[in-house]
Design a protein around this motif. Structure first.
Motif, PDB file in Angstrom:
ATOM      1  N   UNK A 195      -7.328  -4.545   9.601  1.00  0.00           N
ATOM      2  CA  UNK A 195      -6.282  -4.279  10.594  1.00  0.00           C
ATOM      3  C   UNK A 195      -5.226  -5.380  10.636  1.00  0.00           C
ATOM      4  N   UNK A 196      -5.387  -6.422   9.821  1.00  0.00           N
ATOM      5  CA  UNK A 196      -4.427  -7.513   9.824  1.00  0.00           C
ATOM      6  C   UNK A 196      -3.212  -7.239   8.942  1.00  0.00           C
ATOM      7  N   UNK A 197      -3.243  -6.155   8.195  1.00  0.00           N
ATOM      8  CA  UNK A 197      -2.046  -5.757   7.458  1.00  0.00           C
ATOM      9  C   UNK A 197      -2.007  -4.239   7.377  1.00  0.00           C
ATOM     10  N   UNK A 198      -0.785  -3.706   7.297  1.00  0.00           N
ATOM     11  CA  UNK A 198      -0.612  -2.258   7.274  1.00  0.00           C
ATOM     12  C   UNK A 198       0.181  -1.804   6.067  1.00  0.00           C
ATOM     13  N   UNK A 199      -0.137  -0.605   5.587  1.00  0.00           N
ATOM     14  CA  UNK A 199       0.533  -0.001   4.438  1.00  0.00           C
ATOM     15  C   UNK A 199       1.497   1.067   4.928  1.00  0.00           C
ATOM     16  N   UNK A 200       2.700   1.093   4.366  1.00  0.00           N
ATOM     17  CA  UNK A 200       3.732   2.051   4.771  1.00  0.00           C
ATOM     18  C   UNK A 200       4.223   2.800   3.530  1.00  0.00           C
ATOM     19  N   UNK A 201       3.995   4.116   3.506  1.00  0.00           N
ATOM     20  CA  UNK A 201       4.294   4.925   2.329  1.00  0.00           C
ATOM     21  C   UNK A 201       5.717   5.466   2.363  1.00  0.00           C
ATOM     22  N   UNK A 202       6.264   5.649   1.162  1.00  0.00           N
ATOM     23  CA  UNK A 202       7.547   6.321   1.027  1.00  0.00           C
ATOM     24  C   UNK A 202       7.382   7.807   1.340  1.00  0.00           C
ATOM     25  N   UNK A 203       8.484   8.504   1.438  1.00  0.00           N
ATOM     26  CA  UNK A 203       8.436   9.923   1.801  1.00  0.00           C
ATOM     27  C   UNK A 203       7.628  10.746   0.808  1.00  0.00           C
ATOM     28  N   UNK A 204       7.709  10.393  -0.469  1.00  0.00           N
ATOM     29  CA  UNK A 204       6.989  11.138  -1.493  1.00  0.00           C
ATOM     30  C   UNK A 204       5.597  10.629  -1.773  1.00  0.00           C
ATOM     31  N   UNK A 205       5.168   9.574  -1.060  1.00  0.00           N
ATOM     32  CA  UNK A 205       3.818   9.013  -1.133  1.00  0.00           C
ATOM     33  C   UNK A 205       3.522   8.318  -2.461  1.00  0.00           C
ATOM     34  N   UNK A 206       4.552   8.041  -3.255  1.00  0.00           N
ATOM     35  CA  UNK A 206       4.316   7.388  -4.529  1.00  0.00           C
ATOM     36  C   UNK A 206       4.424   5.879  -4.474  1.00  0.00           C
ATOM     37  N   UNK A 207       5.091   5.354  -3.457  1.00  0.00           N
ATOM     38  CA  UNK A 207       5.320   3.918  -3.319  1.00  0.00           C
ATOM     39  C   UNK A 207       4.921   3.481  -1.924  1.00  0.00           C
ATOM     40  N   UNK A 208       4.594   2.197  -1.781  1.00  0.00           N
ATOM     41  CA  UNK A 208       4.261   1.682  -0.459  1.00  0.00           C
ATOM     42  C   UNK A 208       4.571   0.197  -0.391  1.00  0.00           C
ATOM     43  N   UNK A 209       4.887  -0.253   0.812  1.00  0.00           N
ATOM     44  CA  UNK A 209       5.056  -1.667   1.104  1.00  0.00           C
ATOM     45  C   UNK A 209       4.077  -2.019   2.224  1.00  0.00           C
ATOM     46  N   UNK A 210       4.029  -3.299   2.587  1.00  0.00           N
ATOM     47  CA  UNK A 210       3.080  -3.684   3.623  1.00  0.00           C
ATOM     48  C   UNK A 210       3.766  -4.467   4.732  1.00  0.00           C
ATOM     49  N   UNK A 211       3.157  -4.412   5.893  1.00  0.00           N
ATOM     50  CA  UNK A 211       3.436  -5.307   7.013  1.00  0.00           C
ATOM     51  C   UNK A 211       2.200  -6.166   7.197  1.00  0.00           C
ATOM     52  N   UNK A 212       2.390  -7.468   7.401  1.00  0.00           N
ATOM     53  CA  UNK A 212       1.229  -8.351   7.501  1.00  0.00           C
ATOM     54  C   UNK A 212       1.275  -9.189   8.766  1.00  0.00           C
ATOM     55  N   UNK A 213       0.127  -9.313   9.409  1.00  0.00           N
ATOM     56  CA  UNK A 213      -0.032 -10.206  10.550  1.00  0.00           C
ATOM     57  C   UNK A 213      -0.653 -11.536  10.127  1.00  0.00           C
ATOM     58  N   UNK A 214      -0.915 -11.672   8.838  1.00  0.00           N
ATOM     59  CA  UNK A 214      -1.526 -12.892   8.302  1.00  0.00           C
ATOM     60  C   UNK A 214      -0.810 -13.291   7.015  1.00  0.00           C
ATOM     61  N   UNK A 215       0.490 -13.641   7.098  1.00  0.00           N
ATOM     62  CA  UNK A 215       1.272 -13.903   5.878  1.00  0.00           C
ATOM     63  C   UNK A 215       0.759 -15.081   5.069  1.00  0.00           C
ATOM     64  N   UNK A 216       0.019 -15.994   5.688  1.00  0.00           N
ATOM     65  CA  UNK A 216      -0.529 -17.115   4.936  1.00  0.00           C
ATOM     66  C   UNK A 216      -1.659 -16.669   4.010  1.00  0.00           C
ATOM     67  N   UNK A 217      -2.239 -15.509   4.276  1.00  0.00           N
ATOM     68  CA  UNK A 217      -3.303 -14.971   3.424  1.00  0.00           C
ATOM     69  C   UNK A 217      -2.851 -13.750   2.631  1.00  0.00           C
ATOM     70  N   UNK A 218      -2.113 -12.857   3.257  1.00  0.00           N
ATOM     71  CA  UNK A 218      -1.586 -11.659   2.602  1.00  0.00           C
ATOM     72  C   UNK A 218      -0.066 -11.691   2.741  1.00  0.00           C
ATOM     73  N   UNK A 219       0.622 -12.081   1.687  1.00  0.00           N
ATOM     74  CA  UNK A 219       2.081 -12.206   1.730  1.00  0.00           C
ATOM     75  C   UNK A 219       2.727 -10.836   1.929  1.00  0.00           C
ATOM     76  N   UNK A 220       3.917 -10.788   2.533  1.00  0.00           N
ATOM     77  CA  UNK A 220       4.552  -9.501   2.824  1.00  0.00           C
ATOM     78  C   UNK A 220       5.222  -8.827   1.637  1.00  0.00           C
ATOM     79  N   UNK A 221       5.249  -9.500   0.463  1.00  0.00           N
ATOM     80  CA  UNK A 221       5.989  -8.929  -0.665  1.00  0.00           C
ATOM     81  C   UNK A 221       5.113  -8.170  -1.662  1.00  0.00           C
TER      82      UNK A 221
END
Length: 252
Positions: A195-221
Motif C-alpha cells: 500500500x506504500x505505492x500505487x499503480x496507475x494504468x493508461x486508458x488502454x491498460x498497456x502502460x502504467x506509472x506509479x505514485x509512491x509514499x516511500x520515494x527513498x525505497x521505491x522511486x517515482x520514475x
C-alpha cells in the motif's frame, strides 16, 4: 516509436527450440527482450534441462517435494541459462551469477528477471539498468477483493472494486503483476508494504506509472509495460524512466 497503449501479446516459444538455439543475440539500447514458454515438456527435454543446471541449482531442485515444482524450476532455470548464454556467447553451464543483498541475480552487464506461475514462464533481458518482471495465471481461488482491501493502494482498491463481478479477477491480477514487477525491479520482496505505492494504468491498460509514499525505497520514475502471455495470463515488465521499449521474442 512509442509503445502501443494495450497489453503486448508475447507468443510462447518451444522449450526444445530454445535449448537448440545458439545465438549470438544482441540487445538494442533501451530494449527489453521478453521470452515466454510453458514448462510442459517431454522426458528427453526435461533431461536436457537438468543437465544445464549448476550443482547448487541441482541441489535446490532435489529439495522440491512435488513433481510440478521440480519441473517448473528445472525448465525455467535451464532455459534462462541457455538464453543468457546466447546473449553472452558462452556455454550455459559456465555462467556464474552474482547476487545482490535481496538475492536478485546478475551477470556481466545484463539485467534479467525470471517469473513463473502454474507452468507459464516469463524471462526479461536487457543491458544495464535493473528491471523487474512478473507473470500470474488468473485463478478463481484467490480472494481478490479481500487481498486488495488489505494490501492495495487506495486508488488500486477502488479500481478493483469498480470492475464489476465479471472484471474483478482480471483487475486484481493486472494490478498484482504490475506491483510485483516494481518490487522485483527495485529488489524488494513482498515484505515491503504494497500500500506504500500505487499503480496507475493508461486508458488502454498497456502502460502504467506509479505514485509512491516511500520515494527513498521505491522511486517515482519506475514505468511499467503490460503483457499478455495468453488468455488469462497477464504479465508486466518494469524499468526506471520512460525511454525503453519491449520486444517480444519467439522461436517455434
Amino acid at each position: 516509436m512509442p509503445e502501443p497503449d494495450a497489453p503486448l501479446a508475447v507468443p510462447l516459444s518451444g522449450v526444445a527450440a530454445l535449448l537448440n538455439e545458439r545465438g549470438p543475440r544482441t540487445l538494442a539500447p533501451g530494449e527489453v527482450q521478453v521470452w515466454a514458454f510453458d514448462d510442459a515438456i517431454d522426458a528427453a527435454t526435461r533431461a536436457r534441462c537438468a543437465a544445464l543446471l549448476s550443482a547448487e541449482e541441482s541441489t535446490r531442485l532435489a529439495r522440491f517435494r512435488f513433481e510440478a515444482n521440480q519441473r517448473e524450476y528445472a525448465v525455467s532455470h535451464a532455459v534462462t541459462r541457455a538464453l543468457l548464454g546466447q546473449y553472452l556467447a558462452r556455454e550455459p553451464q559456465s555462467l556464474q551469477f552474482t547476487f545482490g543483498a535481496s538475492g536478485k541475480p546478475a551477470i556481466d552487464g545484463l539485467s534479467f528477471n525470471l517469473s513463473h506461475s502454474h507452468g507459464r514462464v516469463l524471462l526479461a533481458v536487457a543491458e544495464g539498468a535493473a528491471l523487474g518482471a512478473d507473470v500470474e495465471r488468473e485463478r478463481d481461488n484467490v480472494d481478490a477483493l479481500g487481498i486488495a482491501a488489505s494490501y492495495f493502494f487506495g486508488s488500486e482498491l477502488a479500481a478493483v472494486q469498480s470492475a464489476g463481478e465479471a472484471g474483478v479477477r482480471s483487475a486484481f491480477f493486472r494490478h498484482w503483476v504490475a506491483k510485483e514487477s516494481v518490487l522485483k525491479g527495485v529488489g524488494l520482496g513482498l515484505g515491503f508494504p504494497l500500500e506504500r505505492f500505487g499503480v496507475h494504468f493508461s486508458a488502454g491498460l498497456g502502460l502504467a506509472t506509479i505514485t509512491t509514499l516511500a520515494p527513498e525505497q521505491v522511486a517515482p520514475d519506475w514505468t511499467i509495460r503490460m503483457l499478455e502471455l495468453g488468455e488469462g495470463c497477464p504479465a508486466a515488465v518494469t524499468r526506471r524512466g520512460p525511454d525503453w521499449q519491449v520486444r517480444p521474442m519467439w522461436v517455434s
